[in-house]
Scaffold this motif. Sequence first.
Motif, PDB file in Angstrom:
ATOM      1  N   GLU A   7       0.858  -1.187   0.000  1.00  0.00           N
ATOM      2  CA  GLU A   7       0.000   0.000   0.000  1.00  0.00           C
ATOM      3  C   GLU A   7       0.894   1.237   0.000  1.00  0.00           C
ATOM      4  N   TRP A   8       0.645   2.144  -0.928  1.00  0.00           N
ATOM      5  CA  TRP A   8       1.462   3.349  -1.060  1.00  0.00           C
ATOM      6  C   TRP A   8       0.964   4.426  -0.100  1.00  0.00           C
ATOM      7  N   THR A   9       1.542   4.441   1.087  1.00  0.00           N
ATOM      8  CA  THR A   9       1.209   5.452   2.087  1.00  0.00           C
ATOM      9  C   THR A   9       1.867   6.775   1.694  1.00  0.00           C
TER      10      THR A   9
ATOM     11  N   ARG B 117       5.242   7.298  -0.645  1.00  0.00           N
ATOM     12  CA  ARG B 117       5.227   8.130  -1.862  1.00  0.00           C
ATOM     13  C   ARG B 117       6.293   9.218  -1.789  1.00  0.00           C
TER      14      ARG B 117
END
Length: 90
Positions: free
Chosen positions: A19-21, A25
């Motif tokens: 998951e790209w938190t 990022r």
Amino acid sequence: RKQADFAGLILCSAAIDVEWTPVLRMTAAIGGCLSVCLPHARMVPAVRVEDMNASPELQKAILDDPLIFHGSLQNLTGYSVLQGFKALED
């Protein structure tokens, strides 16, 4: 080195398709600079053990295993892994 002692390696990664938190990022956006300026600083967040396995028993086993590293990754390592993931997507 005792390479003759090893017949192979099984490498598993829960980091694929993470998951790209916002932190990930931001780190990815400046990863190239961080990997050059601060290559050994541990700023890349590790994968949470809950994301590796849903079983509480296996989560405990992962946390108790002295051969599994649980801290943040070094910037150079994290950036290299990111470049590898990008290459796999292409």
